[in-house]
Design an enzyme around this catalytic site. Sequence first.
Site, PDB file in Angstrom:
ATOM      1  N   GLY A 163     -69.841  59.164  54.781  1.00  0.00           N
ATOM      2  CA  GLY A 163     -70.492  59.967  55.952  1.00  0.00           C
ATOM      3  C   GLY A 163     -72.076  59.665  55.649  1.00  0.00           C
ATOM      4  N   HIS A 211     -50.221  57.222  48.209  1.00  0.00           N
ATOM      5  CA  HIS A 211     -49.572  58.316  47.097  1.00  0.00           C
ATOM      6  C   HIS A 211     -48.547  57.585  46.354  1.00  0.00           C
ATOM      7  CE1 HIS A 211     -48.986  62.224  45.190  1.00  0.00           C
ATOM      8  NE2 HIS A 211     -49.364  62.760  46.314  1.00  0.00           N
ATOM      9  N   ASP A 240     -51.878  58.920  42.247  1.00  0.00           N
ATOM     10  CA  ASP A 240     -51.769  60.365  42.286  1.00  0.00           C
ATOM     11  C   ASP A 240     -52.966  61.166  42.626  1.00  0.00           C
ATOM     12  OD1 ASP A 240     -48.971  59.642  41.686  1.00  0.00           O
ATOM     13  OD2 ASP A 240     -49.381  59.773  39.711  1.00  0.00           O
ATOM     14  N   ARG A 292     -83.988  55.067  45.613  1.00  0.00           N
ATOM     15  CA  ARG A 292     -83.923  54.046  46.372  1.00  0.00           C
ATOM     16  C   ARG A 292     -85.210  53.599  46.913  1.00  0.00           C
ATOM     17  NH1 ARG A 292     -83.500  54.108  52.217  1.00  0.00           N
ATOM     18  NH2 ARG A 292     -82.875  52.119  53.069  1.00  0.00           N
TER      19      ARG A 292
END
Length: 554
Positions: A500, A527, A531, A372
């Site tokens: 985060g 779900h 899976d 970056r």
Amino acid sequence: MAEVINMPRLSDTMEEGVVAKWLKQKGDKVEEGDILAEIETDKATMEFESFYEGTLLHIGIEEGETAPVDTLLAIIGEEGEDISDLLKGDGDSKKDEKKDKEEDKSDSDEEEDEGEDEAESDGDSDDGGIPEGVEIITMPRLSDTMEEGTVASWLKKEGDKVEEGDILAEIETDKATMEFESFYEGTLLKIGLEEGETAKVDSLLAIIGPEGTDVSNVSVDGKSKKKSSEKSEKKEDKSEEKEESKSSEKKTSDSTKDGGRIFASPLAKKMAEDKGIDLSDVKGSGGNGRIVKKDIEDYKPSEKPAAAKEESKGDAAAAPQPYVPAGEESFEEIKNSQMRKTIAKRLGESKFNAPHYYLTIEVDMSNAMASRKQINEMPDVKVSFNDMVIKASAMALRKHPQVNSQWTGESMKIAKHIHMGVAVAVEEGLVVPVLKFADQMSMTQIGNNVKDVAGKARNKKLQPKDMEGSTFTVSNLGMFGIVEFTSIINQPNSAILSVGTIVEKPVVKNGEIVVGNTMKLTLACDHRTVDGATGAAFLKTLKTYMENPVTMLA
């Protein structure tokens, strides 16, 4: 000819709108394409333009008012044109609607009256009537949220004598186990709930009355409860006279200084005892002057009667009074905006309907930080870590298309295109503008597009088309220092990625502890379509791209 304009449907999920502001007033000239008003939808505040020209003859919804889609918004026509028929038509429909409602209400009231008459006649019959002197005690509501209670233990048994103020039982509520005292005196004729049994509030708890009274036919119905309530009030009115006439009653901590009975709840008694407060100095705010928890909390020693102060002067070593915090409880009520209502509705539907599960992975960001820095040294280029996550996610979806899917009930739809939703916080909540075909964009293009849609979102300039069609969503709270979090899936997507912050911490590399920089990514999956193994494989590919940014430039 006058044209009727109704509240428009400005988004696919809009059910009602609020007129934020009128830009034309009644009597103003209107050209085709002129902005009539600003309409607040469930997603944004949008300008609504006129498709007609003429004079604004009528405004149907004032500023700040809310109305369903297709409600009369305005009428445009020739100056001086008679629009009474149009207004009458709208008014008549409203009158008919009101009339129907009144008739329904009238029918309902008649049925209710008939039901009450039947209940009264049933209550007056010998089968369901209450014998004289008998009092029905129902499961009390001992907390504001209590809907049912459990009898933890009975302190009285059937056949025992009961005095007013005696503790009958310990009741377990949703918040605590509390003592429940009797407001009547007599014999405990029947126990309706055994120890350990649970029942709804107002269910039969016990019956008290004269010894030997037959209560086998006594039932807890509306009539009986009403009679019990009336008798309860009479009983409480008489209780003071009874207590005054009892000269043989012992003086306890529950007695006034002149020997009169003090009415206090068990909790209030315990609090007074713990705080060293004499109940005779406290003024009760409950029925018949009964002292309750609030009275003990609000009690201040300075509020003692003057006579009590004089008596206390003789005490050489008066105990210091404990500090009782006091303040004013208050709330600020803020009316929910259309956006806030829709956020609550859609996220609630997603959380309760889609079986969520969560997978978290930790990414080494050393190479990403170095890449970056090099990219941003180029002129007119600015790439954020969020742009890199969006690009990596889009490329990972290409390799794991099942994550890029929707559940329809009848089938699973796997999208062949990749439209990335980017969660953006605005003043009134959260919007999700969409980057279409994000896998085909470079990181620089993604960065420019994210800035553009985020700016529109904060300035309330997003159009419905800017927020439709996402197949996967990214939500980033790293800029707030959040290390790890989980998001609710943005339906109809099958997954959402929570990003985060980058944390500097010790990591192990080549068997040695060194300073590293890591970031946690959490994938929330539906779900029904994704899976566990599928979600894990997607995160593994995503991690590979993030830890080797050069692969995203190919």
